[in-house]
Design an enzyme around this catalytic site. Structure first.
Site, mmCIF file in Angstrom:
data_model
loop_
_atom_site.group_PDB
_atom_site.id
_atom_site.type_symbol
_atom_site.label_atom_id
_atom_site.label_comp_id
_atom_site.label_asym_id
_atom_site.label_seq_id
_atom_site.Cartn_x
_atom_site.Cartn_y
_atom_site.Cartn_z
ATOM 1 N N HIS A 130 14.931 -24.028 -0.476
ATOM 2 C CA HIS A 130 16.298 -23.573 0.022
ATOM 3 C C HIS A 130 16.582 -23.972 1.507
ATOM 4 O O HIS A 130 15.634 -23.938 2.270
ATOM 5 C CB HIS A 130 16.527 -22.101 -0.174
ATOM 6 C CG HIS A 130 17.800 -21.426 0.062
ATOM 7 N ND1 HIS A 130 18.393 -21.272 1.131
ATOM 8 C CD2 HIS A 130 18.486 -20.820 -1.169
ATOM 9 C CE1 HIS A 130 19.341 -20.574 1.075
ATOM 10 N NE2 HIS A 130 19.631 -20.394 -0.488
ATOM 11 N N ASP A 207 8.305 -18.191 0.620
ATOM 12 C CA ASP A 207 9.795 -17.642 0.361
ATOM 13 C C ASP A 207 10.005 -17.043 -1.136
ATOM 14 O O ASP A 207 9.949 -17.709 -1.909
ATOM 15 C CB ASP A 207 10.556 -18.959 0.837
ATOM 16 C CG ASP A 207 12.300 -18.592 0.214
ATOM 17 O OD1 ASP A 207 12.538 -17.491 -0.434
ATOM 18 O OD2 ASP A 207 13.126 -19.432 0.477
ATOM 19 N N GLN A 210 13.434 -15.712 -4.878
ATOM 20 C CA GLN A 210 13.513 -15.543 -6.470
ATOM 21 C C GLN A 210 12.397 -15.129 -7.359
ATOM 22 O O GLN A 210 12.352 -15.364 -8.477
ATOM 23 C CB GLN A 210 14.072 -17.027 -6.681
ATOM 24 C CG GLN A 210 14.996 -17.544 -6.109
ATOM 25 C CD GLN A 210 16.520 -17.063 -6.664
ATOM 26 O OE1 GLN A 210 16.282 -16.219 -7.665
ATOM 27 N NE2 GLN A 210 17.213 -17.260 -5.562
ATOM 28 N N LYS A 233 18.611 -9.898 -4.251
ATOM 29 C CA LYS A 233 18.263 -10.667 -5.415
ATOM 30 C C LYS A 233 17.399 -9.775 -6.494
ATOM 31 O O LYS A 233 17.133 -10.478 -7.525
ATOM 32 C CB LYS A 233 17.478 -11.970 -4.826
ATOM 33 C CG LYS A 233 17.954 -12.734 -3.689
ATOM 34 C CD LYS A 233 18.653 -13.930 -4.280
ATOM 35 C CE LYS A 233 19.119 -14.846 -2.975
ATOM 36 N NZ LYS A 233 20.179 -15.581 -3.313
ATOM 37 N N CYS A 371 22.599 -24.492 -1.855
ATOM 38 C CA CYS A 371 21.605 -24.635 -0.554
ATOM 39 C C CYS A 371 20.320 -25.221 -0.823
ATOM 40 O O CYS A 371 19.395 -24.962 -0.074
ATOM 41 C CB CYS A 371 21.431 -23.182 -0.030
ATOM 42 S SG CYS A 371 22.919 -22.057 0.594
HETATM 43 N N1 PLP Z 1 15.276 -18.877 -0.347
HETATM 44 C C1 PLP Z 1 15.693 -18.763 -1.751
HETATM 45 C C2 PLP Z 1 14.795 -19.626 -2.654
HETATM 46 C C3 PLP Z 1 16.998 -18.446 -2.116
HETATM 47 O O1 PLP Z 1 17.446 -18.651 -3.297
HETATM 48 C C4 PLP Z 1 17.995 -17.753 -1.290
HETATM 49 C C5 PLP Z 1 19.066 -17.245 -1.577
HETATM 50 O O2 PLP Z 1 19.812 -17.807 -2.671
HETATM 51 C C6 PLP Z 1 17.346 -17.623 0.040
HETATM 52 C C7 PLP Z 1 16.002 -17.986 0.512
HETATM 53 C C8 PLP Z 1 18.323 -16.995 1.041
HETATM 54 O O3 PLP Z 1 18.111 -15.600 0.567
HETATM 55 P P1 PLP Z 1 19.298 -14.613 1.669
HETATM 56 O O4 PLP Z 1 20.484 -15.221 1.571
HETATM 57 O O5 PLP Z 1 19.104 -13.379 0.778
HETATM 58 O O6 PLP Z 1 18.329 -14.323 3.071
#
Ligand code: PLP
Length: 414
Positions: A130, A207, A210, A233, A371
């Protein structure tokens, strides 16, 4: 977490759906089919009630007050930290830093860990990331000249771990990969990546945005040094999340932001920082968010995860099989190990047009690049995909509704 099951599920989805008020509505005259769970999940009543209760009775700032409400708010806030520790199976509550979410957690590590880096040092990410796990490292590259290296992805959308040994060098300072891909649903072998990186003395950031929505997480078993998560999430509120970091890192790394609550003493000549995690939590935090997150994670921890995992695999299999029948439809991301996310394109139809038609039929999906521009470009979907991302509160009627609606959208657009 999330092994592919081979047993029939006994999971009672309807009882669980009843706990989610937002799922009980119609949209555009049709029952809502909410399939945008990778973007954000709906909230169960226990979370809504916890936030409501805080505002009705306990609202006060934390840590600084001698009065009853402040003491209560502080107690709830610190109990939320303990719940996160429990849900991630961290060794100590001091290893949990409250942040706004995964994005801020990764930025915290990039800013703080980044102060140890110099030009030529290497950060290893993957092609499946992401933007939240690409851009902060790119910013370090711009600022101090670090080198960003990338673990490649196969055409199925799985990490090509055979490339890893050659990518970890004596200049590698950190490996940063996601637990589960938001764009494709691929579950990554993070435990194996941690083992390989640690064999070279290299720490690993995972990260986990998910991860928790689809299972239980155990950071000690995983072996990661840092794990980032977002409350929204995982059925909790927005604007709150956590960074797990092994204690030695939190002792060693410099603070991320300065302000109240993160200090022990301040004078004009010197500042003494508070011990972690306070050292990384400047200013008034999202107290009500933490309290809602506690409710979400306590509820999540009590779910029947073996059955949910089996059930989610059934949703994924049914959606994949049904969508594949649609002429010209190509699923982007077909790795063997996936959460129930189906990203697809249809020849001759723009993803946004499909998404708009689905919305008119009451079905919420996400369209675009999610993203994750690099991986979609590599897999031949530079204009993005339609992404149906399921949670365990989705049912098989909704899978059928999705397939029927995509058939109709395809007929209308072609
Ligand atoms: N990393 C992953 C794999 C994500 O799916 C997301 C959000 O969709 C993020 C990072 C960023 O999360 P947040 O917008 O809650 O900070």
């Amino acid at each position: 977490m999330m092994d592919t099951p081979n047993t029939a599920s006994t999971f009672d989805v309807e009882a669980l759906r009843g706990q989610f008020p937002a799922l009980q509505q119609t949209v555009n005259g049709k029952p809502l089919v909410y399939l945008d769970n990778a973007a954000t999940t709906q909230k169960p009543l226990c979370v809504i009630d916890a936030v409501n209760q805080f505002y009705r009775l306990d609202n006060a700032n934390i840590h600084r007050g001698v009065h009853a409400l402040s003491a209560r708010a502080t107690e709830h806030y610190e109990a939320a930290r303990e719940q996160i520790r429990h849900s991630l199976n961290a060794a100590a509550v001091e290893e949990i830093v409250f942040v706004r979410g995964t994005t801020e957690a990764i930025n915290l590590v990039a800013a703080s860990f980044g102060q140890r880096l110099k030009a030529g040092d290497e950060i290893l990410i993957s092609a499946l990331e992401h933007h939240a796990n690409i851009v902060p490292w790119h910013m370090l590259r711009e600022r101090i000249g670090i080198v960003l290296k990338v673990i490649p992805v196969t055409d199925l959308g799985a990490l090509d771990l055979s490339a890893l040994p050659a990518l970890i060098t004596s200049r590698t300072r950190l490996v940063a990969v996601n637990h589960v891909s938001n764009a494709l649903g691929t579950i990554n072998p993070v435990q194996e990546i941690c083992a390989q990186a640690h064999a070279h003395g290299v720490p690993v950031l995972v990260d986990g945005a998910q991860g928790l929505p689809h299972g239980l997480v155990d950071v000690q078993a995983m072996g990661c040094d840092f794990y980032a998560m977002s409350g929204h999430k995982a059925f909790g509120p927005s604007g709150v999340g956590a960074l797990y970091a092994r204690r030695p890192w939190l002792d060693e790394l410099p603070p991320y932001q300065g302000g109240g609550d993160m200090i022990e003493t301040v004078c004009f000549d010197a500042v003494r920082y508070a011990p972690p995690p306070a050292k990384f939590e400047a200013g008034t935090p999202n107290i009500e968010g933490a309290i809602g997150l506690k409710a979400a994670l306590a509820w999540h921890a009590g779910l029947d995860w073996p059955s949910i995992t089996a059930y989610e695999a059934q949703l994924l299999a049914a959606a994949t099989a049904g969508l594949k029948e649609i002429p010209g439809l190509r699923i982007i991301g077909t790795a063997a190990c996936k959460v129930p996310v189906v990203s697809f394109v249809i020849a001759g139809c723009h993803p946004h047009d499909i998404g708009t038609l689905l919305d008119a039929m009451g079905i919420a999906v996400r369209t675009g690049q999610h993203c994750a521009m690099p991986v979609l470009a590599q897999l031949g979907a530079p204009s993005g995909t339609v992404r149906a991302s399921f949670a365990f509160y989705n049912n098989t009627d909704e899978v059928t509704a999705l397939i029927r609606a995509v058939h109709r959208a395809h007929a209308l657009l072609s």
